[in-house]
Design an enzyme around this catalytic site. Structure first.
Site, PDB file in Angstrom:
ATOM      1  CB  SER A 127       1.533   4.196  -5.351  1.00 47.85           C
ATOM      2  OG  SER A 127       0.833   5.120  -4.568  1.00 47.85           O
ATOM      3  CE1 TYR A 152       6.087   6.028  -3.519  1.00 48.29           C
ATOM      4  CE2 TYR A 152       3.866   6.949  -3.504  1.00 48.29           C
ATOM      5  CZ  TYR A 152       4.717   5.879  -3.330  1.00 48.29           C
ATOM      6  OH  TYR A 152       4.214   4.655  -2.977  1.00 48.29           O
TER       7      TYR A 152
HETATM    8  N1  LIG Z   1       2.023   1.386   2.636  1.00 44.28           N
HETATM    9  C1  LIG Z   1       1.230   1.973   1.724  1.00 44.28           C
HETATM   10  O1  LIG Z   1       0.178   2.536   2.055  1.00 44.28           O
HETATM   11  C2  LIG Z   1       1.601   1.947   0.270  1.00 44.28           C
HETATM   12  C3  LIG Z   1       0.692   2.498  -0.656  1.00 44.28           C
HETATM   13  C4  LIG Z   1       1.020   2.485  -2.008  1.00 44.28           C
HETATM   14  C5  LIG Z   1       2.204   1.922  -2.434  1.00 44.28           C
HETATM   15  N2  LIG Z   1       3.084   1.417  -1.520  1.00 44.28           N
HETATM   16  C6  LIG Z   1       4.333   0.838  -2.013  1.00 44.28           C
HETATM   17  O2  LIG Z   1       4.469  -0.473  -1.495  1.00 44.28           O
HETATM   18  C7  LIG Z   1       5.838  -0.780  -1.272  1.00 44.28           C
HETATM   19  C8  LIG Z   1       6.049  -1.223   0.158  1.00 44.28           C
HETATM   20  O3  LIG Z   1       5.628  -0.181   1.021  1.00 44.28           O
HETATM   21  P1  LIG Z   1       5.762  -0.235   2.590  1.00 44.28           P
HETATM   22  O4  LIG Z   1       4.630   0.524   3.140  1.00 44.28           O
HETATM   23  O5  LIG Z   1       6.019  -1.622   3.024  1.00 44.28           O
HETATM   24  O6  LIG Z   1       7.081   0.672   2.777  1.00 44.28           O
HETATM   25  P2  LIG Z   1       8.337   0.502   3.760  1.00 44.28           P
HETATM   26  O7  LIG Z   1       9.074   1.786   3.699  1.00 44.28           O
HETATM   27  O8  LIG Z   1       7.884   0.008   5.088  1.00 44.28           O
HETATM   28  O9  LIG Z   1       9.184  -0.643   3.073  1.00 44.28           O
HETATM   29  C9  LIG Z   1      10.118  -0.426   2.044  1.00 44.28           C
HETATM   30  C10 LIG Z   1      11.407  -1.115   2.436  1.00 44.28           C
HETATM   31  O10 LIG Z   1      12.317  -0.982   1.345  1.00 44.28           O
HETATM   32  C11 LIG Z   1      13.611  -0.739   1.860  1.00 44.28           C
HETATM   33  N3  LIG Z   1      14.354   0.005   0.841  1.00 44.28           N
HETATM   34  C12 LIG Z   1      14.098   1.273   0.408  1.00 44.28           C
HETATM   35  N4  LIG Z   1      14.977   1.623  -0.548  1.00 44.28           N
HETATM   36  C13 LIG Z   1      15.791   0.542  -0.729  1.00 44.28           C
HETATM   37  C14 LIG Z   1      16.887   0.286  -1.587  1.00 44.28           C
HETATM   38  N5  LIG Z   1      17.343   1.218  -2.433  1.00 44.28           N
HETATM   39  N6  LIG Z   1      17.478  -0.912  -1.521  1.00 44.28           N
HETATM   40  C15 LIG Z   1      17.031  -1.877  -0.660  1.00 44.28           C
HETATM   41  N7  LIG Z   1      16.015  -1.675   0.185  1.00 44.28           N
HETATM   42  C16 LIG Z   1      15.397  -0.488   0.146  1.00 44.28           C
HETATM   43  C17 LIG Z   1      13.416   0.058   3.125  1.00 44.28           C
HETATM   44  O11 LIG Z   1      14.489  -0.124   4.041  1.00 44.28           O
HETATM   45  C18 LIG Z   1      12.085  -0.500   3.660  1.00 44.28           C
HETATM   46  O12 LIG Z   1      12.298  -1.489   4.655  1.00 44.28           O
HETATM   47  C19 LIG Z   1       6.610   0.478  -1.661  1.00 44.28           C
HETATM   48  O13 LIG Z   1       7.037   0.330  -2.989  1.00 44.28           O
HETATM   49  C20 LIG Z   1       5.569   1.574  -1.564  1.00 44.28           C
HETATM   50  O14 LIG Z   1       5.889   2.658  -2.416  1.00 44.28           O
HETATM   51  C21 LIG Z   1       2.794   1.403  -0.182  1.00 44.28           C
END
Ligand SMILES: NC(=O)c1ccc[n+]([C@@H]2O[C@H](COP(=O)([O-])OP(=O)(O)OC[C@H]3O[C@@H](n4cnc5c(N)ncnc54)[C@H](O)[C@@H]3O)[C@@H](O)[C@H]2O)c1
Length: 335
Positions: A127, A152
């Site tokens: 991130s 985080y």
């Molecule tokens: N969306 C953003 O702006 C952004 C920015 C930087 C980094 N990220 C990273 O990208 C990745 C995806 O982000 P996103 O926006 O799609 O988030 P999101 O929350 O929509 O998706 C994450 C998914 O992981 C599942 N999950 C969480 N913990 C779990 C576990 N222990 N076991 C199984 N499933 C689990 C959740 O149910 C969820 O559906 C994440 O790692 C997030 O930290 C996202």
């Protein structure tokens, strides 16, 4: 490729799984479908994926070591993209343990699965928040990220370090991707664009942090997906010029890489809201707020490495991206 996409019911994982399926790959989408935000959105995303014959859903918690071992043994993945995580900076102040369980213990299970089952390439979500107190713009993977401002961010940095140790010990190719504020259709209900849209349409005030002066590299989902797909196909390799006397944090003498994926175009939050108001045809009632603890005031990605190595850099304007989000939102919620 036979690909494990974790977090497949999530925002980015859903789009990525769709894209891999359309390319003819087989996808196992792991997701525990937790209730960090409205699980109905996750089930609806999964329903679209399940319509496709080369997709199957593994309803497993990343932290469940036995179930994870069995999944890896039985499926024989060639590639793994780990997106499942406890996301969100602000929630890490309320529920820090969720971050250790999913992002640290869960990530160890991913690494062990890849190590013991000869996965060809592990790609995982890091991130932009890892940059923390670093304010030297544009933010570069070649600079230090030793000053996280939230747990985080610390877990995402920990992922990069854990991945490096496995690349070094077991020659496991790993690539970490630092995503910069991702938005677009099927976007996350806990993130600004969704919350703003919901409240503006309902005639309710929106909380505008740092008095609208927050500066973000907002990145459209399709650009993120294009970057992830290209990086997944570009297996991490050792950098032959890597020098332990001047250790470059973005590469290594083992097969380890870290890239930024961001739009490389900084936008002030107040402008982002203005574009949203134009798309909705309605003005926001703004509740000006100070900075939130843990949040960084500005992000701007240096994406020159991504462009040099996979020939791509994000370029969707917020005018186009927000319009597509609003079209999806109106359609999904029948507004
Ligand atoms: N969306 C953003 O702006 C952004 C920015 C930087 C980094 N990220 C990273 O990208 C990745 C995806 O982000 P996103 O926006 O799609 O988030 P999101 O929350 O929509 O998706 C994450 C998914 O992981 C599942 N999950 C969480 N913990 C779990 C576990 N222990 N076991 C199984 N499933 C689990 C959740 O149910 C969820 O559906 C994440 O790692 C997030 O930290 C996202």
């Amino acid at each position: 490729m036979k690909i494990l996409v974790t977090g497949a019911a999530g925002f980015i994982g859903f789009h990525l799984s769709n894209r891999f399926l359309s390319m003819g790959h087989e996808v196992v989408g792991l997701d525990i479908v937790n209730d960090y935000y409205d699980p109905q959105v996750k089930w609806d995303r999964l329903a679209i994926l399940k319509d496709q014959p080369s997709f199957s859903h593994a309803h497993i918690d990343l932290g469940d070591t036995e179930a994870m071992d069995a999944l890896f043994r039985e499926e024989g993945f060639t590639h793994v993209v780990n997106l499942a995580a406890q996301a969100g900076v602000r929630y890490s102040l309320e529920n820090p343990r969720a971050y250790i369980d999913s992002n640290v213990v869960g990530f160890l299970n991913i690494l062990e699965g890849c190590r013991h089952n000869k996965v060809e390439h592990l790609v995982y979500a890091s991130s932009s928040s890892v940059y923390g107190l670093n304010t030297h713009m544009p933010l570069s993977t070649h600079e230090s990220v030793n000053h996280p401002m939230s747990l985080y961010a610390a877990t995402k940095k920990a992922n990069e370090m854990m991945a490096h140790s496995y690349s070094s010990l077991y020659d496991l190719p790993t690539t970490g991707l630092r995503f910069f504020t991702v938005y677009g259709p099927w976007g996350r209900p806990d993130m600004a664009l969704f919350l703003f849209t919901k409240n503006i349409l309902a005639g309710e005030p929106i909380n505008v942090f740092n008095h609208g002066k927050m500066r973000r590299d907002f990145t459209y989902i399709d650009d993120i997906i294009e970057g992830v797909v290209r990086v997944t196909q570009n297996t991490a390799k050792p950098n032959p010029d890597w020098d332990g006397d001047k250790p470059d944090p973005a590469t290594s003498s083992c097969p380890f890489r870290v890239y930024n994926i961001g739009n490389n175009q900084v936008v002030e939050l107040s402008r982002y809201i203005e574009v949203l108001e134009e798309c909705l045809g309605k003005k926001a009632i703004m509740n000006m707020m100070p900075m939130q603890p843990g949040d960084v005031p500005a992000t701007e990605a240096d994406v020159s490495d991504l462009q040099a190595d996979v020939g791509f850099k994000p370029d969707t304007s917020i005018e186009e991206g927000i319009r597509k989000f609003v079209d999806w939102y109106r359609d999904y919620y029948g507004e």
